[in-house]
Design an enzyme around this catalytic site. Sequence first.
Site, PDB file in Angstrom:
ATOM      1  N   SER A  48     -42.121 -11.808 -57.921  1.00 56.87           N
ATOM      2  CA  SER A  48     -43.460 -12.239 -58.355  1.00 56.87           C
ATOM      3  C   SER A  48     -43.355 -13.314 -59.443  1.00 56.87           C
ATOM      4  O   SER A  48     -44.151 -14.251 -59.472  1.00 56.87           O
ATOM      5  CB  SER A  48     -44.309 -11.052 -58.823  1.00 56.87           C
ATOM      6  OG  SER A  48     -43.834 -10.545 -60.037  1.00 56.87           O
ATOM      7  N   LEU A 128     -25.213  -9.420 -64.736  1.00 53.41           N
ATOM      8  CA  LEU A 128     -24.902  -9.990 -66.047  1.00 53.41           C
ATOM      9  C   LEU A 128     -24.063 -11.258 -65.844  1.00 53.41           C
ATOM     10  O   LEU A 128     -23.095 -11.237 -65.081  1.00 53.41           O
ATOM     11  CB  LEU A 128     -24.119  -8.950 -66.860  1.00 53.41           C
ATOM     12  CG  LEU A 128     -24.237  -8.999 -68.374  1.00 53.41           C
ATOM     13  CD1 LEU A 128     -25.686  -8.937 -68.828  1.00 53.41           C
ATOM     14  CD2 LEU A 128     -23.444  -7.848 -68.997  1.00 53.41           C
ATOM     15  N   HIS A 145     -37.895 -10.427 -69.792  1.00 53.91           N
ATOM     16  CA  HIS A 145     -37.595  -8.993 -69.898  1.00 53.91           C
ATOM     17  C   HIS A 145     -38.889  -8.237 -70.224  1.00 53.91           C
ATOM     18  O   HIS A 145     -39.655  -8.671 -71.092  1.00 53.91           O
ATOM     19  CB  HIS A 145     -36.547  -8.763 -70.990  1.00 53.91           C
ATOM     20  CG  HIS A 145     -36.150  -7.325 -71.102  1.00 53.91           C
ATOM     21  ND1 HIS A 145     -35.290  -6.726 -70.200  1.00 53.91           N
ATOM     22  CD2 HIS A 145     -36.509  -6.365 -71.975  1.00 53.91           C
ATOM     23  CE1 HIS A 145     -35.143  -5.452 -70.531  1.00 53.91           C
ATOM     24  NE2 HIS A 145     -35.871  -5.205 -71.607  1.00 53.91           N
TER      25      HIS A 145
END
Length: 228
Positions: A48, A128, A145
């Site tokens: 999204s 990561l 985040h």
Amino acid sequence: MLIFINKETNMFIRLKNIILLIFLSSCLNLVSMQMPTRIAICVSGTGSNMLAIADAVKNQIITNAEIAVVISNRRAAPALEKAKNHEIKTAYIPNTTENYSQALIDCLQKNNVTPENGLICLAGFMKLLDKEFVTTFKDRILNIHPSLLPAFPGLDAIGQALAAQVTKTGCTVHMVDEGMDTGKPLGQTEIEIAPNDTHETLEAKMHTAEHELYCRVIEEFINSKAQK
Ligand code: GRF
């Protein structure tokens, strides 16, 4: 008399050259300022945020930029399908790839996303990035985040906030370094947690806030780079 004329002519030629040089260098500056930023979006999930960024570029909310490629480490990521439906170039680099960083750098290079013209936006990318990659694209990688960092880093930040029974959470766009959600924050939006909020309702609020914040920070980031 002859010497006098020569001196004057000399000065005139020098002045003409200086003006020409100033003109050429400002032309060059103009050209480099107009080069669009090549955005690569790395995804693993629903996409999204990726779509919000792509739409913002299309609708000129994010200016002087183009979406170069959407890269996923998950073949089945719905984000890949969405990107294809929007005629955005996609690439899949499986988690099992040896030397992931190099594969990512090669893919970006192939799509003309460089440390000079590029911006890498992580949008739900569940991997990561290592030192080699972060150093190569220094100051050119952003992440979103779903918490007000430094609170609730890592996995399921929404669940963490609900479990902690806090009344307020939010989202953060930050620079990416080698750590997990540890880079410098560039922007945050606060979200109230209502007593009846569930993971699902809070996630919906989160996404709305994320889409607006991420696009706004990208636009500001590109403008700030252009001014340097
Ligand atoms: C977002 O909540 C983002 O903050 C987190 O992962 C989620 C990705 O959602 N890093 P989507 O794939 O952009 O819908």
